[in-house]
Design an enzyme around this catalytic site. Structure first.
Site, short mmCIF file in Angstrom:
data_model
loop_
_atom_site.label_atom_id
_atom_site.label_comp_id
_atom_site.label_asym_id
_atom_site.label_seq_id
_atom_site.Cartn_x
_atom_site.Cartn_y
_atom_site.Cartn_z
N GLU A 172 0.23 1.94 0.99
CA GLU A 172 -0.78 0.87 1.06
C GLU A 172 -1.38 0.53 -0.30
OE1 GLU A 172 -3.62 1.65 4.22
OE2 GLU A 172 -2.10 1.31 5.74
N GLU A 290 3.47 2.62 9.84
CA GLU A 290 2.18 2.98 10.46
C GLU A 290 1.85 1.90 11.48
OE1 GLU A 290 -1.30 4.13 8.20
OE2 GLU A 290 -0.04 4.88 6.57
O1 AHR Z 1 -3.36 6.54 9.46
C1 AHR Z 1 -4.62 6.53 8.89
C2 AHR Z 1 -4.67 5.73 7.60
O2 AHR Z 1 -4.45 4.38 7.88
C3 AHR Z 1 -3.62 6.05 6.58
O3 AHR Z 1 -3.97 7.11 5.77
C4 AHR Z 1 -3.53 4.79 5.78
O4 AHR Z 1 -2.27 4.60 5.21
C5 AHR Z 1 -3.92 3.72 6.76
O5 AHR Z 1 -4.88 2.87 6.23
#
Ligand code: AHR
Length: 492
Positions: A172, A290
């Site tokens: 990210e 994610e």
């Molecule tokens: O999954 C929780 C968080 O969400 C992770 O660390 C991050 O990559 C995202 O913003």
């Protein structure tokens, strides 16, 4: 209400890459400590891994697990988590404002993954660090050479390389919450140079560059274009992340699967735009590494007591409607299997997770465990394009949303066609007609259902309210109850 699905082999989307059923474990909260690792737990094995959660992970059949972050990785020194445990430093983790003991690092995690029957998807730190640490890390993990880091791994007791095949170039990096957040130009350059050295050390690996951390990032689109301009020739996948919450009522919440679908299609188009611009013959595919429902515990680290070791953070208590959306999101991944090759449900244990534990106590399945389990178990083979004829409603954006959300999968190896279907109507059952034109002689042989009258009901350590039920097969069309998730299996 009546609805009809038509699907045929001649209108296939593609073959599912099982890695879309992956997950994620970050050094965050109780994911690692008291999630996978708790040496004093009664189920702990010789390495201190909890046997109860290991069994649940195996039950899910998770093909790949992203590690060690997440936001955590952007401040992580991988060398802190190798070798003699007594010498490992306790460090401040600025991502989650916690203390990291480093009792678990890649030495242990690759062993846990082996025992769980899964592959590691390793992320390198492109926040506070860069190409140099990344190349040392891959030498430690994968090299067979007579050289410093490969020998260090041997000294630490691992003669054989870990053989990690999938590597993420940071996490990210488009988000200003990220430790050492970067502009697209800055990230594009460091990702390119890191990609080069990683592949020089081990040409057999695949690389994932950071795309947008949400569909609605203000930089979405331009971020991808700039990053791909730099990295296109060196990477294999571009990442996408998204988390949804119920902010505008359940019908609108269940329509978030359409947002995820648009996000995928738009990102794939941008990859192809850069392919055309470069005159490249290479296709960059997508890693949705994610995704989940997450809103109740967002930003919790900002108000929780600071500098705790393994605090209870982001322990989202999922309810039944969350399981419905997770079921729909899995169908979105399936229906985009021509471009999405990796998916990681974020996360796996305790932190926004299908599996929960109590320190020193039991482990249980949250509501979202079940759609994930069935997708992983039965969602294999070729996805057929499902043409749906169904009434619908409007999302908050004004999009047309059919009540029926579905995916149809021809599992040739098992000799079955699997239909996943969610009825998003909150008050009306749905009578479903299915026409499988190239599967003459197939008939419905099982109907698994997830249904609770109470959309807000949760599974707790005391009682798992949501459990799958097997519905009786009758000669008539299957009935999908109002707000239910269903898996229909057709066999010859
Ligand atoms: O999954 C929780 C968080 O969400 C992770 O660390 C991050 O990559 C995202 O913003």
């Amino acid at each position: 209400m009546k609805a009809k699905i038509t699907a045929s082999k001649s209108n296939a989307i593609g073959k599912i890459d099982r890695r879309i059923y992956g997950s994620f474990i970050e050094h965050l909260g109780r994911a690692v400590y008291n999630g996978i690792y708790e040496p004093t737990h009664e189920s702990a094995d010789d390495k201190g891994f909890r046997g109860d959660t290991l069994a649940l992970v195996k039950e899910l059949g998770v093909p790949v697990v992203r590690y060690p972050g997440g936001n955590f990785v952007s401040g992580y020194n991988w060398e802190d988590g190798i070798g003699d445990r007594a010498k490992r430093p306790r460090k401040l983790d600025l991502a989650w404002l916690s203390v990291e003991s480093n009792e678990v690092g890649i030495d242990e995690f690759q062993e846990w993954a082996r025992r769980a029957g899964t592959e590691v998807m390793m992320a390198v730190n492109l926040g506070t660090r860069g190409a140099d640490e990344a190349r040392n890390c891959i030498e430690y993990c994968n090299a067979t050479t007579d050289s410093y880091y490969a020998n260090l791994r041997r000294q630490n007791g691992f003669e054989e390389p870990f053989g990690i095949k999938l590597w993420c170039l940071g996490n990210e990096m488009d988000g200003d919450w990220q430790i050492c957040h970067k502009t697209a130009e800055e990230y594009g350059r460091v990702a390119t140079e890191t990609a080069k050295v990683l592949k020089w050390v081990d040409p057999s690996i695949e690389l994932v560059a950071c795309g947008s951390s949400d569909h609605h990032m203000p930089t979405f689109g331009e971020w991808e274009r700039t990053v791909l301009d730099h990295t296109y020739d060196y990477i294999d996948y571009l990442s996408l992340h998204c988390y949804y919450g119920n902010y505008r009522g359940t019908e609108d919440f269940l329509a978030r699967a359409e947002d995820m679908d648009r996000f995928i299609k738009e990102t794939a188009s941008i990859c192809d735009e850069i392919k055309a611009k470069k005159g490249s013959s290479k296709v960059v595919n997508l890693s949705f590494d994610e995704w989940n429902v997450w809103y109740r515990t967002k930003d919790e680290e900002k108000t929780a007591p600071r500098w705790q070791s393994a605090p209870a953070l982001l322990e989202e208590k999922f309810n039944f409607e969350d399981a419905l959306l997770v079921g729909c999101m899995l169908m979105t991944l399936q229906n985009n299997c021509d471009r999405v090759k990796i998916g990681c449900l974020a996360q796996l244990i305790n932190v926004i997770a299908p599996i929960m534990t109590e320190n020193g106590g039991g482990a249980w399945r949250q509501t979202i465990f079940y759609p994930y389990l069935y997708a992983s178990m039965h969602g294999n083979g070729t996805v057929l394009r499902a043409e749906c004829d169904c009434e619908g409603y409007k999302s908050s954006e004004g999009w047309d949303i059919p009540y029926l959300y579905t995916s149809v999968i021809d599992n040739e190896d098992a000799g079955e066609v699997v239909v996943f279907a969610v009825n998003r109507s909150l008050d009306t059952d749905l009578e479903l007609e299915i026409e499988l034109s190239d599967h003459k002689g197939y008939s419905l042989c099982s109907h698994t259902e997830l249904y609770l009258d109470d959309l807000k009901a949760t599974n707790t350590k005391e009682k798992e309210l949501l459990l799958p039920t097997e519905r009786e097969i009758t000669a008539t069309s299957p009935l999908l109850k109002k707000h239910s998730w269903n898996m229909l299996i057709y066999k010859r």
